[in-house]
Scaffold this motif. Structure first.
Motif, mmCIF file in Angstrom:
data_model
loop_
_atom_site.group_PDB
_atom_site.id
_atom_site.type_symbol
_atom_site.label_atom_id
_atom_site.label_comp_id
_atom_site.label_asym_id
_atom_site.label_seq_id
_atom_site.Cartn_x
_atom_site.Cartn_y
_atom_site.Cartn_z
ATOM 1 N N ILE A 1 16.826 -0.836 -2.444
ATOM 2 C CA ILE A 1 16.236 -1.610 -1.396
ATOM 3 C C ILE A 1 16.955 -1.802 -0.188
ATOM 4 O O ILE A 1 17.844 -1.937 -0.084
ATOM 5 C CB ILE A 1 16.083 -3.286 -1.714
ATOM 6 C CG1 ILE A 1 15.034 -3.141 -2.990
ATOM 7 C CG2 ILE A 1 15.192 -4.126 -0.982
ATOM 8 C CD1 ILE A 1 14.489 -4.544 -3.746
ATOM 9 N N CYS B 1 13.110 -4.632 3.611
ATOM 10 C CA CYS B 1 12.553 -5.577 2.825
ATOM 11 C C CYS B 1 12.198 -7.025 3.386
ATOM 12 O O CYS B 1 13.116 -7.340 4.226
ATOM 13 C CB CYS B 1 13.607 -5.711 1.564
ATOM 14 S SG CYS B 1 13.256 -7.187 0.645
ATOM 15 N N ILE B 2 11.108 -7.531 3.144
ATOM 16 C CA ILE B 2 10.447 -8.880 3.693
ATOM 17 C C ILE B 2 10.776 -9.683 2.827
ATOM 18 O O ILE B 2 10.182 -11.061 2.915
ATOM 19 C CB ILE B 2 9.249 -8.902 4.221
ATOM 20 C CG1 ILE B 2 8.255 -8.534 3.386
ATOM 21 C CG2 ILE B 2 9.286 -7.777 5.618
ATOM 22 C CD1 ILE B 2 6.803 -8.652 3.613
ATOM 23 N N ALA B 3 11.282 -9.506 1.605
ATOM 24 C CA ALA B 3 11.468 -10.638 0.646
ATOM 25 C C ALA B 3 10.361 -11.233 -0.059
ATOM 26 O O ALA B 3 10.171 -12.702 0.193
ATOM 27 C CB ALA B 3 12.739 -11.716 1.045
ATOM 28 N N CYS B 4 9.314 -10.333 -0.164
ATOM 29 C CA CYS B 4 8.011 -10.862 -0.753
ATOM 30 C C CYS B 4 7.862 -11.070 -2.324
ATOM 31 O O CYS B 4 6.968 -11.483 -2.824
ATOM 32 C CB CYS B 4 7.005 -10.070 -0.162
ATOM 33 S SG CYS B 4 6.768 -8.697 -1.275
ATOM 34 N N PHE B 5 9.031 -10.607 -3.009
ATOM 35 C CA PHE B 5 9.045 -11.019 -4.626
ATOM 36 C C PHE B 5 8.220 -10.161 -5.344
ATOM 37 O O PHE B 5 8.123 -10.263 -6.313
ATOM 38 C CB PHE B 5 8.839 -12.349 -4.668
ATOM 39 C CG PHE B 5 9.864 -13.179 -4.376
ATOM 40 C CD1 PHE B 5 10.875 -13.727 -5.469
ATOM 41 C CD2 PHE B 5 10.008 -13.838 -3.325
ATOM 42 C CE1 PHE B 5 11.786 -14.549 -5.140
ATOM 43 C CE2 PHE B 5 11.361 -14.783 -2.981
ATOM 44 C CZ PHE B 5 11.920 -14.985 -3.925
ATOM 45 N N ALA B 6 7.140 -9.334 -4.656
ATOM 46 C CA ALA B 6 6.381 -8.545 -5.387
ATOM 47 C C ALA B 6 6.937 -7.596 -6.609
ATOM 48 O O ALA B 6 6.690 -7.495 -7.616
ATOM 49 C CB ALA B 6 5.462 -7.833 -4.340
ATOM 50 N N CYS B 7 8.049 -6.778 -6.094
ATOM 51 C CA CYS B 7 8.646 -5.888 -7.011
ATOM 52 C C CYS B 7 9.445 -6.827 -8.081
ATOM 53 O O CYS B 7 9.258 -6.264 -9.278
ATOM 54 C CB CYS B 7 9.719 -5.177 -6.097
ATOM 55 S SG CYS B 7 11.009 -6.163 -5.264
ATOM 56 N N PHE C 1 17.215 -8.714 -0.946
ATOM 57 C CA PHE C 1 16.903 -8.378 -2.159
ATOM 58 C C PHE C 1 17.680 -7.177 -2.395
ATOM 59 O O PHE C 1 17.920 -6.314 -1.625
ATOM 60 C CB PHE C 1 15.348 -8.170 -2.314
ATOM 61 C CG PHE C 1 14.494 -9.359 -2.296
ATOM 62 C CD1 PHE C 1 14.820 -10.415 -1.612
ATOM 63 C CD2 PHE C 1 13.638 -9.292 -3.648
ATOM 64 C CE1 PHE C 1 14.002 -11.528 -1.787
ATOM 65 C CE2 PHE C 1 12.869 -10.608 -3.717
ATOM 66 C CZ PHE C 1 13.015 -11.712 -2.822
ATOM 67 N N CYS D 1 5.162 -2.664 -3.558
ATOM 68 C CA CYS D 1 5.958 -2.987 -2.335
ATOM 69 C C CYS D 1 5.094 -2.745 -1.014
ATOM 70 O O CYS D 1 4.372 -1.816 -0.993
ATOM 71 C CB CYS D 1 7.143 -2.319 -1.931
ATOM 72 S SG CYS D 1 8.031 -2.604 -0.449
ATOM 73 N N PRO D 2 4.778 -3.698 -0.293
ATOM 74 C CA PRO D 2 4.028 -3.645 1.060
ATOM 75 C C PRO D 2 4.432 -3.229 2.222
ATOM 76 O O PRO D 2 3.855 -2.966 3.021
ATOM 77 C CB PRO D 2 3.449 -5.051 1.172
ATOM 78 C CG PRO D 2 4.685 -5.907 0.678
ATOM 79 C CD PRO D 2 5.512 -5.148 -0.265
ATOM 80 N N VAL D 3 5.899 -2.803 2.136
ATOM 81 C CA VAL D 3 6.454 -2.401 3.137
ATOM 82 C C VAL D 3 6.971 -0.956 3.222
ATOM 83 O O VAL D 3 7.828 -0.675 2.187
ATOM 84 C CB VAL D 3 7.772 -3.408 3.568
ATOM 85 C CG1 VAL D 3 8.420 -2.918 4.843
ATOM 86 C CG2 VAL D 3 7.300 -4.737 3.745
ATOM 87 N N ALA E 1 11.252 0.375 2.561
ATOM 88 C CA ALA E 1 11.761 -0.732 2.006
ATOM 89 C C ALA E 1 12.476 -0.535 0.408
ATOM 90 O O ALA E 1 13.581 -1.001 0.457
ATOM 91 C CB ALA E 1 11.077 -2.150 1.820
ATOM 92 N N ILE E 2 11.792 0.664 -0.160
ATOM 93 C CA ILE E 2 12.539 1.181 -1.318
ATOM 94 C C ILE E 2 12.808 2.623 -1.418
ATOM 95 O O ILE E 2 11.900 3.353 -0.878
ATOM 96 C CB ILE E 2 11.337 0.717 -2.593
ATOM 97 C CG1 ILE E 2 11.184 -0.696 -2.464
ATOM 98 C CG2 ILE E 2 12.249 1.212 -3.651
ATOM 99 C CD1 ILE E 2 10.435 -1.270 -3.773
HETATM 100 S S1 SF4 Z 1 8.020 -5.591 -2.898
HETATM 101 FE FE1 SF4 Z 1 9.360 -4.379 -1.312
HETATM 102 S S2 SF4 Z 1 9.133 -6.017 0.723
HETATM 103 FE FE2 SF4 Z 1 8.728 -7.295 -1.194
HETATM 104 S S3 SF4 Z 1 10.558 -7.918 -1.865
HETATM 105 FE FE3 SF4 Z 1 10.362 -5.823 -3.081
HETATM 106 S S4 SF4 Z 1 11.228 -4.359 -1.710
HETATM 107 FE FE4 SF4 Z 1 11.119 -6.405 -0.608
#
Ligand code: SF4
Ligand code: SF4
Lengths: 435, 88
Positions: free
Chosen positions: B5, B9-15, B31, B54-56, B59-60
């Protein structure tokens, strides 16, 4: 459309009229008369399973007041604590909603844990959840079991050709869908969920974002369909597309509807669905009566003083030293530490978290919720999985006192409590975070 | 083998919600992926679940540092609005 008329037309509603009226009366988001009662949104659900073109997921700045935005996420334990505090200050708080900042049902664990914790504190509170509907059929039973009776689903269209202009992607069945397929999947699931929720006796409000040129001409047929399904009320909200918010629509110059366009849309949709006109499009962490949001910072600052007691759990095998690995503990000693005193409370019997190897089994799902009442856990060591889960619950884990005397550690904690100067004033924005 | 990551990353917790290996660690500010747990979802025909939700963009990244969601792939936004204006 009058309420009388509404009740007659809603023959599909299996809830009795009185029961329904009771559900409506106290809810500020479902009835205008409900504004005497206060509502509280708990920002516990950050993840989302779809992307909407009117949303920017970078929620961060407390200056912004647009929907879906919050400045600080809460763990379920923190959410319960916030509810307790707010209830003390605003006893009219009858409604607790979870609306984001992501989709509550894309965060089922945090959402359900929060709902359960709240109803433990106050079993009369109305629990509600707002969702995009994608995961609704999967989570409906769990929501019902948690006592949720108010549901809001955001449905912007029932035509996938329109939908693909609103939703760039949808995460479903372990993959990211795009285009028409994404929109069709979402719409199918929304309608399935809508039907199932209504059948189960929930009071369902449908939110629709009015987007000129994209779904405005479609609002009529949408409202007809919603009426056929037996949705309770329809809330058409104007698109907000300030480019400063960085949404796709904002950046691409999609315009917002005029007041007149909004009124017209509500009027024509009103032929088939009761319309809600007093929605304030609140933030996902709003607290208070509609239109009179409460300054949370003030409440939390105020309580910082009352908060100056710490609940500490200690893992020990000798009852003298902090000498127990978290995973091996079968009980926790419990202390209440304040500037004036250190009191030992009843200790907690505990089912051992893991068998003892250093690598805790990952699939072990021991419920750590019981420890969420503590601020701090002291132990000699701890595995990564429970450490993470405890931090998710808002519990701090401290291993720096490993193998030292319990008494000594508690005294040090008490000292740092005394030294703690009053919490610094909250700055409005973290530098650089809001652009 | 592991994805990682980045600072986007915007720390949205989705992953974290969807990772089958519990390989995502959510620190206070950043994250990260616990490398020894991540198997890049090699048993899933759809591939890395974190990258699917992941919405960004960017980020990954995979183990070569390549973004699994390259710029422009999620938002559909033209990469440089100015360039579009210039080409008119
Ligand atoms: S889904 Fe993407 S933006 Fe959201 S916490 Fe995980 S790496 Fe970060
Ligand atoms: S690739 Fe798969 S296993 Fe690795 S972090 Fe992402 S979701 Fe988890």
């Amino acid at each position: 459309m009058t309420l009388q008329h509404l009740r007659q037309s809603q023959t599909k509603q299996p809830v009795s009229a009185e029961a329904q009226a009771a559900l409506v009366a106290k809810h500020p988001c479902f009835s205008k008369e409900g504004h005497r009662y206060a509502r509280m949104h708990l920002p516990v659900a950050p993840a989302c399973n779809i992307q909407c073109n009117y949303c920017n997921r970078k929620f961060d700045c407390s200056n912004e007041t647009r929907p879906g935005v919050v400045s600080k996420l809460l763990s379920p334990a923190m959410a319960a604590r916030r509810f307790e505090k707010v209830k003390q200050h605003v006893p009219e708080t009858q409604v607790v909603g979870i609306a984001g900042p992501g989709d509550p049902l894309a965060n089922p664990k945090a959402t359900l844990a929060s709902l359960k914790a709240i109803s433990k504190i106050d079993e009369d509170v109305h629990l509600c959840v707002s969702t995009n509907g994608l995961a609704l059929v999967d989570q409906l039973d769990a929501l019902l079991a948690a006592g949720v009776k108010h549901l809001t689903i955001t449905i912007n269209c029932i035509d996938a050709d329109i939908g693909q202009k609103i939703y760039p992607w949808v995460y479903f069945n372990q993959q990211r869908l795009r285009g028409r397929k994404a929109a069709q999947t979402l719409i199918d699931r929304q309608l399935l969920g809508l039907e199932a929720a209504i059948k189960a006796g929930m009071l369902v409000k449908v939110n629709t974002v009015l987007i000129p040129g994209i779904n405005d001409f479609h609002i009529d047929s949408l409202a007809k369909e919603l009426g056929r399904f037996g949705a309770f009320i329809h809330n058409i909200m104007p698109l907000i597309s300030d480019p400063a918010h960085g949404t796709y629509f904002g950046l691409m110059g999609q315009r917002e509807p005029s007041k007149r366009e909004l009124d017209l849309a509500r009027q024509s949709a009103g032929q088939s669905m009761a319309q809600m006109t007093h929605c304030q499009q609140c933030r996902a962490d709003a607290v208070g009566k509609l239109g009179q949001d409460i300054d949370l910072a003030a409440i939390e600052q105020d309580n910082a003083v009352a908060d100056s007691t710490l609940r500490v759990a200690v893992a020990t095998s000798s009852n003298q030293l902090i000498d127990q690995h978290f995973g091996h503990a079968t009980q926790f000693l419990s202390y209440l530490v304040s500037a004036e005193s250190i009191e030992q409370q009843r200790s907690i019997d505990w089912q051992q978290y893991c068998s003892g190897s250093d690598q805790c089994a990952d699939d072990k799902q021991q419920d750590l919720n019981q420890l969420s009442q503590f601020n701090t856990v002291l132990c000699s060591r701890i595995g990564h999985t429970p450490l993470q889960e405890l931090s998710d619950l808002g519990v701090e884990v401290n291993t720096k006192y490993a193998l030292r005397e319990i008494k000594e550690a508690l005294l040090e904690i008490q000292q740092s409590l005394i030294n703690q100067v009053k919490p610094a004033k909250r700055t409005v924005c973290n530098a650089g975070e809001c652009s | 083998m592991s994805v990682s990551i980045t600072k986007d990353c915007i720390a949205c917790f989705a992953c974290k919600e969807v990772c089958p290996q519990k390989a995502i660690s959510s620190g206070q500010s950043a994250f990260s992926v616990i490398a020894h747990r991540c198997n890049e979802c090699s048993d899933n025909p759809n591939g890395p679940q974190c990258a699917h939700i992941c919405p960004v963009e960017t980020a990954i990244v995979d183990n070569k540092g390549q973004a699994l969601n390259p710029l422009g792939s999620l938002t559909g936004l033209p990469q440089d609005l100015n360039v579009i204006a210039l080409s008119n």
